[in-house]
Every structure is written in structure tokens, then in C-alpha cells.
Design a protein around this motif. Structure first.
Motif, PDB file in Angstrom:
ATOM      1  N   PHE A   1       0.844  -1.216   0.000  1.00  0.00           N
ATOM      2  CA  PHE A   1       0.000   0.000   0.000  1.00  0.00           C
ATOM      3  C   PHE A   1       0.875   1.260   0.000  1.00  0.00           C
ATOM      4  O   PHE A   1       0.548   2.253  -0.651  1.00  0.00           O
TER       5      PHE A   1
ATOM      6  N   HIS B   1       4.481  -7.717  12.538  1.00  0.00           N
ATOM      7  CA  HIS B   1       3.424  -6.823  12.041  1.00  0.00           C
ATOM      8  C   HIS B   1       2.047  -7.272  12.549  1.00  0.00           C
ATOM      9  O   HIS B   1       1.272  -6.468  13.092  1.00  0.00           O
TER      10      HIS B   1
ATOM     11  N   ASN C   1     -11.347 -21.485   7.871  1.00  0.00           N
ATOM     12  CA  ASN C   1     -11.417 -22.713   7.098  1.00  0.00           C
ATOM     13  C   ASN C   1     -11.408 -23.878   8.103  1.00  0.00           C
ATOM     14  O   ASN C   1     -10.712 -23.799   9.121  1.00  0.00           O
TER      15      ASN C   1
ATOM     16  N   TYR D   1     -15.949 -20.895   7.830  1.00  0.00           N
ATOM     17  CA  TYR D   1     -16.271 -19.639   7.141  1.00  0.00           C
ATOM     18  C   TYR D   1     -17.117 -19.837   5.882  1.00  0.00           C
ATOM     19  O   TYR D   1     -17.566 -18.870   5.277  1.00  0.00           O
TER      20      TYR D   1
ATOM     21  N   ILE E   1     -16.677 -10.182   5.060  1.00  0.00           N
ATOM     22  CA  ILE E   1     -17.966 -10.321   5.742  1.00  0.00           C
ATOM     23  C   ILE E   1     -18.695  -8.979   5.736  1.00  0.00           C
ATOM     24  O   ILE E   1     -18.096  -7.944   6.040  1.00  0.00           O
TER      25      ILE E   1
ATOM     26  N   THR F   1      -9.981  -3.833   8.005  1.00  0.00           N
ATOM     27  CA  THR F   1     -10.017  -4.051   6.551  1.00  0.00           C
ATOM     28  C   THR F   1     -11.301  -3.396   6.035  1.00  0.00           C
ATOM     29  O   THR F   1     -12.146  -2.997   6.830  1.00  0.00           O
TER      30      THR F   1
ATOM     31  N   PHE G   1      -8.983   1.181  12.837  1.00  0.00           N
ATOM     32  CA  PHE G   1      -7.585   1.179  13.300  1.00  0.00           C
ATOM     33  C   PHE G   1      -6.657   0.830  12.149  1.00  0.00           C
ATOM     34  O   PHE G   1      -6.896  -0.117  11.404  1.00  0.00           O
TER      35      PHE G   1
HETATM   36  N1  LIG Z   1      -5.395  -2.054   9.856  1.00  0.00           N
HETATM   37  C1  LIG Z   1      -4.205  -2.545  10.158  1.00  0.00           C
HETATM   38  O1  LIG Z   1      -3.411  -1.924  10.889  1.00  0.00           O
HETATM   39  C2  LIG Z   1      -3.792  -3.870   9.614  1.00  0.00           C
HETATM   40  C3  LIG Z   1      -2.607  -4.489  10.061  1.00  0.00           C
HETATM   41  C4  LIG Z   1      -2.294  -5.747   9.569  1.00  0.00           C
HETATM   42  C5  LIG Z   1      -3.114  -6.355   8.610  1.00  0.00           C
HETATM   43  N2  LIG Z   1      -4.218  -5.687   8.185  1.00  0.00           N
HETATM   44  C6  LIG Z   1      -5.123  -6.298   7.191  1.00  0.00           C
HETATM   45  O2  LIG Z   1      -5.702  -7.435   7.810  1.00  0.00           O
HETATM   46  C7  LIG Z   1      -6.035  -8.367   6.801  1.00  0.00           C
HETATM   47  C8  LIG Z   1      -5.561  -9.735   7.232  1.00  0.00           C
HETATM   48  O3  LIG Z   1      -4.157  -9.817   7.199  1.00  0.00           O
HETATM   49  P1  LIG Z   1      -3.461 -11.224   7.416  1.00  0.00           P
HETATM   50  O4  LIG Z   1      -2.018 -11.019   7.250  1.00  0.00           O
HETATM   51  O5  LIG Z   1      -3.972 -11.878   8.638  1.00  0.00           O
HETATM   52  O6  LIG Z   1      -4.041 -12.003   6.120  1.00  0.00           O
HETATM   53  P2  LIG Z   1      -4.181 -13.550   5.916  1.00  0.00           P
HETATM   54  O7  LIG Z   1      -3.117 -14.269   6.651  1.00  0.00           O
HETATM   55  O8  LIG Z   1      -4.332 -13.761   4.451  1.00  0.00           O
HETATM   56  O9  LIG Z   1      -5.573 -13.906   6.649  1.00  0.00           O
HETATM   57  C9  LIG Z   1      -6.840 -13.754   6.089  1.00  0.00           C
HETATM   58  C10 LIG Z   1      -7.673 -14.948   6.534  1.00  0.00           C
HETATM   59  O10 LIG Z   1      -9.017 -14.771   6.099  1.00  0.00           O
HETATM   60  C11 LIG Z   1      -9.506 -16.052   5.747  1.00  0.00           C
HETATM   61  N3  LIG Z   1     -10.714 -15.942   4.938  1.00  0.00           N
HETATM   62  C12 LIG Z   1     -10.849 -15.953   3.594  1.00  0.00           C
HETATM   63  N4  LIG Z   1     -12.149 -15.857   3.256  1.00  0.00           N
HETATM   64  C13 LIG Z   1     -12.843 -15.769   4.412  1.00  0.00           C
HETATM   65  C14 LIG Z   1     -14.212 -15.639   4.737  1.00  0.00           C
HETATM   66  N5  LIG Z   1     -15.169 -15.573   3.787  1.00  0.00           N
HETATM   67  N6  LIG Z   1     -14.570 -15.570   6.042  1.00  0.00           N
HETATM   68  C15 LIG Z   1     -13.645 -15.615   7.006  1.00  0.00           C
HETATM   69  N7  LIG Z   1     -12.321 -15.755   6.763  1.00  0.00           N
HETATM   70  C16 LIG Z   1     -11.942 -15.824   5.487  1.00  0.00           C
HETATM   71  C17 LIG Z   1      -8.346 -16.691   5.028  1.00  0.00           C
HETATM   72  O11 LIG Z   1      -8.515 -18.089   4.990  1.00  0.00           O
HETATM   73  P3  LIG Z   1      -7.918 -18.976   3.761  1.00  0.00           P
HETATM   74  O12 LIG Z   1      -6.426 -18.938   3.937  1.00  0.00           O
HETATM   75  O13 LIG Z   1      -8.512 -20.317   3.979  1.00  0.00           O
HETATM   76  O14 LIG Z   1      -8.368 -18.300   2.491  1.00  0.00           O
HETATM   77  C18 LIG Z   1      -7.180 -16.269   5.931  1.00  0.00           C
HETATM   78  O15 LIG Z   1      -6.968 -17.204   6.971  1.00  0.00           O
HETATM   79  C19 LIG Z   1      -5.414  -7.838   5.493  1.00  0.00           C
HETATM   80  O16 LIG Z   1      -6.447  -7.215   4.749  1.00  0.00           O
HETATM   81  C20 LIG Z   1      -4.409  -6.807   5.959  1.00  0.00           C
HETATM   82  O17 LIG Z   1      -4.202  -5.790   5.007  1.00  0.00           O
HETATM   83  C21 LIG Z   1      -4.592  -4.478   8.666  1.00  0.00           C
END
Ligand SMILES: NC(=O)c1ccc[n+]([C@@H]2O[C@H](COP(=O)([O-])OP(=O)(O)OC[C@H]3O[C@@H](n4cnc5c(N)ncnc54)[C@H](OP(=O)(O)O)[C@@H]3O)[C@@H](O)[C@H]2O)c1
Length: 317
Positions: free
Chosen positions: A45, A125, A175, A193, A214, A233, A257
Motif C-alpha cells: 500500500f 506486524h 477454514n 467460514y 464479511i 479491513t 484502526f
Molecule cells: N489495519 C491494520 O493496521 C492492519 C494491520 C495488519 C493487517 N491488516 C489487514 O488485515 C487483513 C488480514 O491480514 P493477514 O495477514 O492476517 O491475512 P491472511 O493471513 O491472508 O488472513 C486472512 C484470513 O481470512 C480467511 N478468509 C478468507 N475468506 C474468508 C471468509 N469468507 N470468512 C472468514 N475468513 C476468510 C483466510 O482463509 P484462507 O487462507 O482459507 O483463504 C485467511 O486465513 C489484510 O487485509 C491486511 O491488510 C490491517
């Protein structure tokens, strides 16, 4: 020194590998030799400027790093010591994907030499995000209930681990492959999910969707009176006036946040909390894909195309 950097905002193809001058440290900075950095969505980003922040070009990319102190004006850090940071590469600071980084003392933390630096950098992170979200943004209280959606992911698992340490009752959506991992972390109810969240009959004091998939409208319906949603998100829908009325008439709150706006105090409190958890062997379970630092462009591409198979990408020096 060798570095991965950009001269302007744009796609991953803007990332260059080349020589940049080794940074000179100011009084309040420590020079570290980088061991490894992690690649997070937020790095893409900043690179593309979809998250707006002050930068100076050429901008060394990357936010997190583990490294070794090489030069210091501060007695708290000794040359040769292992350290980490997780707030470089935005807000006017150079990033971490370079052989050397000058890190402000207040943004640098000690790393126990018994820990695997790769596991640590992979966790920083998501762990810091989870820690600040629970403690400061939602201000969670023991014995209350939390639903983590997308709990099998990097942020999701950290939220579960830290929430259990704070004595919350935790339910999750994930999952079904992730059920056993989440149950081992102490989750009470694991929902698949693939099931519609509207079918969940439990109600929650706190709710965090890490998947961004969601509907906010459905999540509002899962809250108790006084409940809070932590928004990290973008959900796929917008709230209707009826749902906004539902929120305020139930004294509920939506708390946005982004860790890029975390204060130094918040980062330091989170550092204390996650360092303690690391010393107990917690928060260090991310699956990792390690690449040499000069493949930074590939790392960004893999992450943006969701071709990283759920692994945290680490760039190694
Ligand atoms: N605001 C902030 O400060 C901040 C900081 C860090 C991260 N983030 C954001 O947080 C998000 C998650 O980051 P991450 O590193 O944890 O990503 P990640 O490891 O890809 O985790 C996302 C999870 O969502 C699951 N998922 C997919 N479809 C779903 C559904 N319909 N319902 C429920 N769960 C579902 C995925 O499962 P599968 O693997 O089975 O597809 C995966 O386990 C990202 O968008 C990131 O940009 C924001």
C-alpha cells in the motif's frame, strides 16, 4: 550499501535493487545491519501510495526488520546485540530492505538471542496489530466475548493468542482445516467460514473481521449491547441508515484502526507485550516463505496476487 527501493510510487515493477549511501546516524538513532525483513500488505500500500504517507525518494521499502546493532550513541543498545523494529518506511522514515538502517532508539527493541530472528520478523506486524487493537482500540475486558473472523490468518491467530492471554472467551470463523490449531489456542467455538455468519446464534462483546469478506451489516447483528467492532479491513458493503440507528440505539461502536497511525507509546506497549509472549514461545507459528532481499519485487507481486499460499514472505540478507 545494497537496498530495495523506489524512486516513485507505482506497481511492484518500480522496485529497484541497487547501491544507496549507507545512512549516517543522528544522536537519537542506532545503526543496524539487517538480517531479515518481512513483506506485509501495508508495504504494497505504501509502495503504490494507496496508503498516503510522507516519504522521501529514493524510498527504501519495508517496515519491519530484525538485525544487529553496529553503531550506537545510546547506552541501552550495545554493538553486536540483536534487535527489531516494526515502524520504519513511512511517515518520513527510510524503510528496512537495505543492508543498514538507521532506526530511532524509541522504535528499536531488544531481541532475545535464543529466538529465531526469521520467526520473530514474520510475527511482528500481525502481533503488534493484534496487541494494539485489543488493548488500546477495543480496550477489551476479561471474561467478555470476542469473535475473530478469518482467525486462521496471520492477524487472526495473533488475536486469538493474545485474547486468550487477556482471559477473553473467543470464537472464530475460519477454514475447517484451521479448527484444530485454533482449538489448541483455546478457542471455544470454531465456525466454518463457508457457513453464513447470519447462522451464528452467539452474540459478542467484540468482533474483528480480518478477511474483509464479511458484510458489516451482518456483523452488526452479531453484537451485544455495548458491543464494539474493530475495523482493520474494508468490508464489502456499507451500513444503511437503519443499521446505523441500530448501532447507536444499542450503544455499539465501530472502531477503525491502522497500525501506521499507532503512536510510539502504543508501539512500545505492544513491543513489551509481544516480547513477553515470544519468551513464552507464543506468536511464533507463522508459515514462512524466505526469499533473498533482491527478490523484493517478486515478493510484492506474490502477495498482491495472493500467490503466497498464506505464507508470510521474508526477505533475507
Ligand atoms: N489495519 C491494520 O493496521 C492492519 C494491520 C495488519 C493487517 N491488516 C489487514 O488485515 C487483513 C488480514 O491480514 P493477514 O495477514 O492476517 O491475512 P491472511 O493471513 O491472508 O488472513 C486472512 C484470513 O481470512 C480467511 N478468509 C478468507 N475468506 C474468508 C471468509 N469468507 N470468512 C472468514 N475468513 C476468510 C483466510 O482463509 P484462507 O487462507 O482459507 O483463504 C485467511 O486465513 C489484510 O487485509 C491486511 O491488510 C490491517
Amino acid at each position: 550499501m545494497q537496498a530495495a527501493y523506489i524512486d516513485k510510487f507505482g506497481p511492484s515493477s518500480e522496485i529497484k535493487i541497487g547501491e544507496l549511501p549507507r545512512p549516517q546516524i543522528m544522536n537519537d538513532e542506532i545503526l543496524i545491519k539487517t538480517i531479515a525483513t518481512s513483506v506485509n500488505y501495508v508495504d504494497t500500500f505504501v509502495r503504490s501510495s494507496s496508503f498516503k504517507t510522507k516519504v522521501d525518494f529514493p524510498l527504501v521499502i519495508g517496515r519491519d526488520a530484525v538485525g544487529k546493532v553496529v553503531e550506537t550513541n545510546d547506552n541501552e543498545f550495545k554493538p553486536g546485540e540483536l534487535v527489531w523494529t516494526n515502524s520504519m518506511g513511512y511517515d518520513g522514515r527510510a524503510g528496512t530492505t537495505s543492508e543498514y538502517v538507521a532506526v530511532p532508539c524509541e522504535r528499536l527493541f531488544h531481541l532475545d538471542k535464543s529466538l529465531d530472528p526469521i520467526k520473530v520478523v514474520a510475527s511482528l506486524h500481525s502481533s503488534a496489530t493484534a496487541a494494539i487493537l485489543l488493548n488500546d482500540v477495543l480496550n477489551v475486558q476479561a471474561d467478555q466475548s470476542l469473535l475473530v473472523e478469518g482467525a486462521g490468518g496471520h492477524v487472526g491467530q495473533k488475536l486469538v493468542t493474545l485474547a486468550k492471554d487477556l482471559d477473553l472467551k473467543v470464537s472464530t470463523t475460519s477454514n475447517s482445516n484451521d479448527f484444530s490449531t485454533l482449538q489448541a489456542l483455546g478457542v471455544e467455538n470454531t465456525y466454518d467460514y463457508h457457513q453464513d455468519v447470519s447462522d451464528i446464534t452467539e452474540r459478542f462483546d467484540y468482533l474483528i473481521d480480518t478477511s474483509g469478506k464479511i458484510k458489516l451489516t451482518d456483523n452488526v447483528d452479531l453484537l451485544n449491547v455495548f458491543g464494539k467492532i474493530g475495523l482493520i479491513t474494508t468490508p464489502p458493503d456499507a451500513l444503511t441508515p437503519e443499521k446505523i440507528a441500530q448501532l447507536y440505539t444499542h450503544s455499539q461502536a465501530l472502531m477503525g484502526f491502522v497500525i501506521s497511525h499507532a503512536t510510539v507509546d502504543q508501539l512500545q506497549d505492544a513491543a513489551h507485550l509481544i516480547t513477553t509472549a515470544f519468551s513464552q514461545g507464543k506468536l511464533l507459528d507463522d508459515d514462512v516463505l524466505t526469499l533473498p532481499f533482491n527478490q523484493a519485487e517478486k515478493a510484492h507481486r506474490l502477495l498482491e496476487n495472493h500467490e503466497n499460499a498464506g505464507k508470510k514472505i521474508i526477505l533475507k540478507f
